[in-house]
Design a protein around this motif. Sequence first.
Motif, mmCIF file in Angstrom:
data_model
loop_
_atom_site.group_PDB
_atom_site.id
_atom_site.type_symbol
_atom_site.label_atom_id
_atom_site.label_comp_id
_atom_site.label_asym_id
_atom_site.label_seq_id
_atom_site.Cartn_x
_atom_site.Cartn_y
_atom_site.Cartn_z
ATOM 1 N N GLY A 23 56.810 39.909 21.572
ATOM 2 C CA GLY A 23 57.836 39.072 22.165
ATOM 3 C C GLY A 23 58.550 39.717 23.336
ATOM 4 O O GLY A 23 59.609 39.263 23.758
ATOM 5 N N GLU A 24 57.963 40.769 23.928
ATOM 6 C CA GLU A 24 58.638 41.479 25.002
ATOM 7 C C GLU A 24 57.871 41.442 26.311
ATOM 8 O O GLU A 24 58.280 42.037 27.292
ATOM 9 C CB GLU A 24 58.861 42.944 24.595
ATOM 10 N N ALA A 25 56.738 40.727 26.340
ATOM 11 C CA ALA A 25 55.920 40.731 27.542
ATOM 12 C C ALA A 25 56.525 39.846 28.621
ATOM 13 O O ALA A 25 57.415 39.041 28.377
ATOM 14 C CB ALA A 25 54.504 40.260 27.210
ATOM 15 N N ASP A 26 56.019 39.977 29.836
ATOM 16 C CA ASP A 26 56.492 39.186 30.951
ATOM 17 C C ASP A 26 56.329 37.706 30.667
ATOM 18 O O ASP A 26 55.369 37.277 30.051
ATOM 19 C CB ASP A 26 55.677 39.579 32.201
ATOM 20 N N ALA A 27 57.216 36.897 31.137
ATOM 21 C CA ALA A 27 57.217 35.474 30.830
ATOM 22 C C ALA A 27 56.287 34.661 31.698
ATOM 23 O O ALA A 27 56.271 33.448 31.602
ATOM 24 C CB ALA A 27 58.637 34.932 30.970
ATOM 25 N N GLY A 28 55.454 35.283 32.532
ATOM 26 C CA GLY A 28 54.492 34.539 33.320
ATOM 27 C C GLY A 28 55.026 34.262 34.713
ATOM 28 O O GLY A 28 56.027 34.816 35.162
ATOM 29 N N PRO A 29 54.365 33.361 35.439
ATOM 30 C CA PRO A 29 54.724 33.111 36.828
ATOM 31 C C PRO A 29 56.013 32.323 36.945
ATOM 32 O O PRO A 29 56.441 31.647 36.027
ATOM 33 C CB PRO A 29 53.532 32.291 37.339
ATOM 34 N N ALA A 30 56.619 32.430 38.110
ATOM 35 C CA ALA A 30 57.795 31.610 38.362
ATOM 36 C C ALA A 30 57.355 30.156 38.464
ATOM 37 O O ALA A 30 56.288 29.853 38.968
ATOM 38 C CB ALA A 30 58.471 32.067 39.645
ATOM 39 N N GLY A 31 58.207 29.222 38.018
ATOM 40 C CA GLY A 31 57.859 27.814 38.086
ATOM 41 C C GLY A 31 57.144 27.369 36.835
ATOM 42 O O GLY A 31 56.784 28.172 35.977
ATOM 43 N N PRO A 32 56.919 26.025 36.706
ATOM 44 C CA PRO A 32 56.305 25.480 35.492
ATOM 45 C C PRO A 32 54.865 25.941 35.324
ATOM 46 O O PRO A 32 54.100 26.012 36.285
ATOM 47 C CB PRO A 32 56.390 23.971 35.717
ATOM 48 N N ALA A 33 54.501 26.277 34.086
ATOM 49 C CA ALA A 33 53.139 26.726 33.798
ATOM 50 C C ALA A 33 52.341 25.670 33.067
ATOM 51 O O ALA A 33 51.139 25.808 32.921
ATOM 52 C CB ALA A 33 53.182 28.003 32.956
ATOM 53 N N ASP A 34 53.002 24.600 32.570
ATOM 54 C CA ASP A 34 52.313 23.646 31.708
ATOM 55 C C ASP A 34 51.835 22.414 32.465
ATOM 56 O O ASP A 34 51.752 21.320 31.922
ATOM 57 C CB ASP A 34 53.218 23.237 30.538
ATOM 58 N N GLY A 35 51.486 22.585 33.731
ATOM 59 C CA GLY A 35 51.034 21.464 34.529
ATOM 60 C C GLY A 35 49.594 21.080 34.257
ATOM 61 O O GLY A 35 48.896 21.685 33.445
ATOM 62 N N SER A 36 49.143 20.066 34.966
ATOM 63 C CA SER A 36 47.758 19.623 34.853
ATOM 64 C C SER A 36 47.125 19.626 36.229
ATOM 65 O O SER A 36 47.813 19.673 37.250
ATOM 66 C CB SER A 36 47.697 18.219 34.233
ATOM 67 N N GLY A 37 45.803 19.561 36.252
ATOM 68 C CA GLY A 37 45.081 19.566 37.509
ATOM 69 C C GLY A 37 43.807 20.383 37.386
ATOM 70 O O GLY A 37 43.421 20.795 36.287
ATOM 71 N N PRO A 38 43.116 20.632 38.482
ATOM 72 C CA PRO A 38 41.879 21.412 38.454
ATOM 73 C C PRO A 38 42.109 22.805 37.887
ATOM 74 O O PRO A 38 43.141 23.431 38.148
ATOM 75 C CB PRO A 38 41.469 21.475 39.931
ATOM 76 N N ILE A 39 41.153 23.273 37.097
ATOM 77 C CA ILE A 39 41.279 24.580 36.458
ATOM 78 C C ILE A 39 40.010 25.395 36.662
ATOM 79 O O ILE A 39 38.970 24.860 37.063
ATOM 80 C CB ILE A 39 41.581 24.453 34.945
ATOM 81 N N THR A 40 40.120 26.678 36.368
ATOM 82 C CA THR A 40 38.984 27.595 36.509
ATOM 83 C C THR A 40 38.670 28.231 35.167
ATOM 84 O O THR A 40 39.574 28.745 34.493
ATOM 85 C CB THR A 40 39.298 28.695 37.532
ATOM 86 N N LEU A 41 37.409 28.183 34.777
ATOM 87 C CA LEU A 41 36.907 28.868 33.586
ATOM 88 C C LEU A 41 36.265 30.169 34.027
ATOM 89 O O LEU A 41 35.338 30.175 34.840
ATOM 90 C CB LEU A 41 35.882 28.002 32.854
ATOM 91 N N VAL A 42 36.770 31.276 33.498
ATOM 92 C CA VAL A 42 36.262 32.603 33.851
ATOM 93 C C VAL A 42 35.507 33.147 32.650
ATOM 94 O O VAL A 42 36.058 33.278 31.545
ATOM 95 C CB VAL A 42 37.419 33.552 34.220
ATOM 96 N N ILE A 43 34.247 33.493 32.859
ATOM 97 C CA ILE A 43 33.390 33.852 31.726
ATOM 98 C C ILE A 43 32.262 34.749 32.221
ATOM 99 O O ILE A 43 31.973 34.799 33.425
ATOM 100 C CB ILE A 43 32.831 32.549 31.083
ATOM 101 N N GLY A 44 31.627 35.468 31.305
ATOM 102 C CA GLY A 44 30.498 36.315 31.681
ATOM 103 C C GLY A 44 29.334 35.499 32.218
ATOM 104 O O GLY A 44 29.216 34.295 31.973
ATOM 105 N N ARG A 45 28.461 36.163 32.953
ATOM 106 C CA ARG A 45 27.365 35.475 33.634
ATOM 107 C C ARG A 45 26.541 34.637 32.669
ATOM 108 O O ARG A 45 26.166 35.095 31.586
ATOM 109 C CB ARG A 45 26.452 36.495 34.332
ATOM 110 N N ASP A 46 26.273 33.405 33.064
ATOM 111 C CA ASP A 46 25.483 32.469 32.265
ATOM 112 C C ASP A 46 24.003 32.739 32.523
ATOM 113 O O ASP A 46 23.421 32.235 33.485
ATOM 114 C CB ASP A 46 25.848 31.039 32.638
ATOM 115 N N THR A 47 23.382 33.520 31.660
ATOM 116 C CA THR A 47 21.993 33.934 31.881
ATOM 117 C C THR A 47 20.988 32.842 31.543
ATOM 118 O O THR A 47 19.812 32.963 31.881
ATOM 119 C CB THR A 47 21.668 35.187 31.043
#
Length: 424
Positions: A23-47
């Motif tokens: 419960g002591e970590a940084d609270a994330g970016p300034a501004g709302p974080a719970d928005g919607s819109g295009p997103i990025t999936l980051v994952i290991g190479r799809d072999t």
Amino acid sequence: MRRPLIALLAALALAGCSAGAEGEADAGPAGPADGSGPITLVIGRDTTSYLQPLLDRWNRDHPAERVTLLELPEAADEQRAQMVANLQAKSDRYDVLGLDVVWTAEFADAGWIVPLDRSLFPLDRFLQPLVATAVYRDKLWAVPYTGNAGLLYYRKDLLAEEGFAPPTTWAQLREQARALHARYGIGGYAGQFLAYEGLTVNFAEAVQSAGGGQILSTDGTQVTMDSGRAKVGLDFLVDGFREGWIPSESLSYKEEESRLAFQEGRLAFARNWPHAYGPATQSEIAEKFAVTRLPGLDGPGSSSLGGLNLAISAYSRKQRSALEFIRYFTGLENQRRVLTDGSFPPVWAELYDDPALIKRFPYLPVLKESILSAKPRPVTANYEQVSLAIASSVSNALTPPFEESSGDVVASMRNQLNEIIRAP
């Protein structure tokens, strides 16, 4: 898969705090974080090139929340390094993270991912050992996406020729590997013995399969492996190299090298993950091999748990869309495609009992047993250091001229692990 919007908003109200396990970590970016819109999936190479068609299905139905695939290197340590660099910079470029199951504690403890509402996911229908990999300090930090457990690949044609049944104990494996090595001039047995994460996995399996318990306690605060049993497990591997039925070249094997050695007919037995099954069916040994559970000291052994979990970056500004995407991507029908299109082990228990899938993937019943009897690797926020200490110690023990006894190696390893987990 859609739930009322209010349920999603309630979940994100909790997630938006972006606090770590303490419960002591940084609270994330300034501004709302719970928005919607295009997103990025980051994952290991799809072999196997299966991911983009699955993402295309989501994108057709969610044009305002399109998912872009960002592939990282194939090696897990390189994936982690790039993710950590992004998260330490508090960048909002990544939204959904594909995490190796052993990273949950570290990423949660650092405040890099957000806790999730368990009620939004059908976790009771998942294989429960896989669910446990996504939980840290009684909170759900990710959702299981694929599972994994080690299997013993064996040449059923050679065993039949010699009148052997598939081995269930180390003594049987040793006897058969030695006999087949001598008669057919091939390697008896190999796993992943290069000094990297794969060696940590193989050693953990040896400890568990000798009745030595898990290496660390479930909360990661104590070294709990039984030293005597751990010595027995390490001796099994050391004796294989000393006696020659584990070939010395396997000291350089990772998953791919051991897969190729087996499917090219250079090994009688090989420990590997289920991903090696498909390529073997297209090789020169296609009709000559089968799989069974890993053997142990007195009977079937215990695998290390593998797999991939999906988590939401604490710095994402599209957490609402990220959450909906994870719910979709871990749903039953998509999980079926993960198996049929990607040949990756799904997390839904019922898929392992589907007759049509078993006909296509005959290893499913064995794999289900292996996952249910598997154990997680050490759960700790310092996992990378723990893994390095284990792999380095075991590699020294397996490398000629075998000057240090297994008992001394285990004792030294315990001391190193104690120092790591007690470090501030």
